[in-house]
Design an enzyme around this catalytic site. Structure first.
Site, PDB file in Angstrom:
ATOM      1  N   TYR A  47      15.507  30.336   8.943  1.00 24.26           N
ATOM      2  CA  TYR A  47      14.302  30.890   9.190  1.00 24.26           C
ATOM      3  C   TYR A  47      13.928  31.096  10.843  1.00 24.26           C
ATOM      4  O   TYR A  47      14.167  30.164  11.439  1.00 24.26           O
ATOM      5  CB  TYR A  47      12.974  30.022   8.733  1.00 24.26           C
ATOM      6  CG  TYR A  47      12.571  30.307   7.117  1.00 24.26           C
ATOM      7  CD1 TYR A  47      12.375  31.445   6.743  1.00 24.26           C
ATOM      8  CD2 TYR A  47      12.422  29.198   6.573  1.00 24.26           C
ATOM      9  CE1 TYR A  47      11.962  31.542   5.312  1.00 24.26           C
ATOM     10  CE2 TYR A  47      12.519  29.428   5.054  1.00 24.26           C
ATOM     11  CZ  TYR A  47      11.984  30.499   4.479  1.00 24.26           C
ATOM     12  OH  TYR A  47      11.790  30.632   3.078  1.00 24.26           O
ATOM     13  N   LYS A 104       0.882  -1.205   0.031  1.00 23.35           N
ATOM     14  CA  LYS A 104       0.084  -0.001   0.044  1.00 23.35           C
ATOM     15  C   LYS A 104       0.963   1.264   0.174  1.00 23.35           C
ATOM     16  O   LYS A 104       1.979   1.293   0.209  1.00 23.35           O
ATOM     17  CB  LYS A 104      -0.762   0.177   1.216  1.00 23.35           C
ATOM     18  CG  LYS A 104      -0.119  -0.008   2.456  1.00 23.35           C
ATOM     19  CD  LYS A 104      -1.126  -0.235   3.743  1.00 23.35           C
ATOM     20  CE  LYS A 104      -0.301  -0.235   5.266  1.00 23.35           C
ATOM     21  NZ  LYS A 104      -1.265  -0.696   6.056  1.00 23.35           N
ATOM     22  N   ARG A 134     -10.245  -0.348  15.024  1.00 25.91           N
ATOM     23  CA  ARG A 134     -10.131   0.286  13.858  1.00 25.91           C
ATOM     24  C   ARG A 134     -10.901  -0.005  12.699  1.00 25.91           C
ATOM     25  O   ARG A 134     -11.683   0.347  12.343  1.00 25.91           O
ATOM     26  CB  ARG A 134      -8.512   0.326  13.275  1.00 25.91           C
ATOM     27  CG  ARG A 134      -8.364   1.463  12.234  1.00 25.91           C
ATOM     28  CD  ARG A 134      -6.918   1.318  11.938  1.00 25.91           C
ATOM     29  NE  ARG A 134      -6.286   0.023  11.123  1.00 25.91           N
ATOM     30  CZ  ARG A 134      -5.223  -0.191  10.735  1.00 25.91           C
ATOM     31  NH1 ARG A 134      -4.368   1.040  10.551  1.00 25.91           N
ATOM     32  NH2 ARG A 134      -4.943  -1.064   9.868  1.00 25.91           N
TER      33      ARG A 134
END
Ligand code: PLP
Length: 376
Positions: A260, A39, A138
């Site tokens: 940053y 998958k 699940r």
């Protein structure tokens, strides 16, 4: 576009190591068979290449999450290979699935009913796998809803049940008490379907005691070199190597900031290398000021935030001139396995691998055909 030679990062995927890992799991769990979970584009590594290699090595059982993934792979598999959709089918997708000879996992009584209807409409029995929720909460049919299904004559006559499966929530933690509880629940449930092969274990489950192996193991991360559990050294062959290219080296005076937010301040005069991969390439921002790259056996800490397309690393520990633009630093490789990088990023190997972006120069090391036959 051909990015060979001009990309910011290079990814090497060792198909031979995937085959060796499949065989290693197969030897461990024999006589249980090992199906390959491919998958999410084979955990980001390229489902077509991975499936072709496993197919050529003899594997005939493959698991994906979605029907669309199965349809993309059906054409590279021989008719005797079984391709399974773990998530089951959305309503209305049954005819497409049946027509493509793809096997759905039935995760609810409604899905089972619709698949039986599809079989009736097609005028033939259709294969399916029944998933039981043995405690993970699940996917799957609740244990209490199984008896009506087992007694349902339409279900029994129209569906060829090729497997009863469940999934372990804590397989990567061998001494977790949920494992034994799930096994017991699964065995009781599966007994309602005598003679049907059973499948419980994922990669972690393959490294639990033999009782967990049942008839079929669904191996994913172990094939791709990730550690199957947390409590033992990783027995799998490494599959992925990831390097990033140094694109510039700058000298920053003591007190200067990097990146940053200027989240890193240099405590001394420093040489900072900027490498050409960032969070758009699957290197999470959580690696900022945490992780490292490696060069010539030296650990080079990531300093400052991870940018979209670049990361800054402190190379002051290397002799001046030892590294320069065009050199490659290791992000995943012999000094830093995928699980180590994932730990630094506060995630797991699964998320690291599936996040690897599309901008790397990818090389596949071919599977050797010698002596590579694997079961299932
Ligand atoms: C993803 C998945 C697997 C594979 O798990 P690994 O831990 O990668 O081996 C097996 N079974 C099911 C139901 C899954 O969703």
């Amino acid at each position: 576009m051909d990015i060979r030679g001009i990309s910011g990062g290079r990814l090497r995927i060792d198909l031979d190591a995937i085959i060796r890992n499949h065989r290693l799991v197969a030897e461990r769990v024999a006589p249980a068979a090992v199906g390959a979970v491919v998958k999410a584009d084979a955990y980001g590594l390229g489902a077509i290449a991975v499936v072709e290699a496993l197919r050529d090595a003899g594997c005939r059982l493959f698991f994906v999450a979605h029907l669309g993934e199965a349809l993309d792979l059906r054409g590279v598999l021989p008719v005797d290979a079984r391709l399974v959709v773990l998530n089951g089918l959305p309503p209305g997708a049954e005819a497409l699935c049946a027509g493509a000879d793809v096997t759905p996992v039935l995760n609810s009584p409604e899905q089972a009913q619709r698949w039986a209807d599809a079989a009736q409409a097609a005028g033939r029995r259709l294969p399916a796998i029944l998933q039981v929720d043995s405690g993970m909460g699940r996917l799957g049919v609740a244990a209490a809803d199984l008896a009506p299904l087992a007694a349902d004559t339409k279900f029994r006559s129209m569906i060829e049940l090729v497997m009863v499966m469940s999934h372990l929530a804590c397989a990567d933690t061998p001494d977790h008490p949920a494992n034994a509880a799930q096994l017991a629940c699964f065995e009781t449930a599966a007994a309602l379907f005598p003679g049907v092969p059973r499948a419980l274990a994922n990669s972690g489950g393959a490294f639990l005691p033999a009782g967990f192996h049942t008839d079929i193991v669904r191996a994913g991360i172990a094939l791709y070199g990730g550690a199957p559990n947390r409590s033992a050294p990783n027995p799998m062959w490494p599959v992925v190597a990831l390097d990033a290219r140094v694109i510039q080296i700058r000298t920053i005076a003591a007190g200067g900031g990097v990146g940053y937010g200027l989240s890193h301040r240099c405590e001394r005069d420093s040489r900072i290398a900027t490498i050409g991969a960032g969070y758009a390439d699957g290197l999470p921002r959580s690696l900022g000021n945490r992780g490292a790259a490696w060069f010539g056996g030296v650990r080079l800490p990531i300093v400052g935030r991870v940018s979209m397309d670049s990361i800054t690393i402190d190379v002051t520990a290397l002799p001046a001139g030892a590294i320069g633009p065009g050199d490659w630093v290791e992000l995943i490789g012999p000094h830093q396995p995928v699980d180590a990088l994932a730990d630094d990023a506060g995630t797991i190997s699964y998320e690291m691998l599936t996040g690897l972006g599309a901008r790397y120069d990818r090389t596949y090391l071919p599977a050797s055909t010698r002596d590579r036959a694997v079961a299932a």
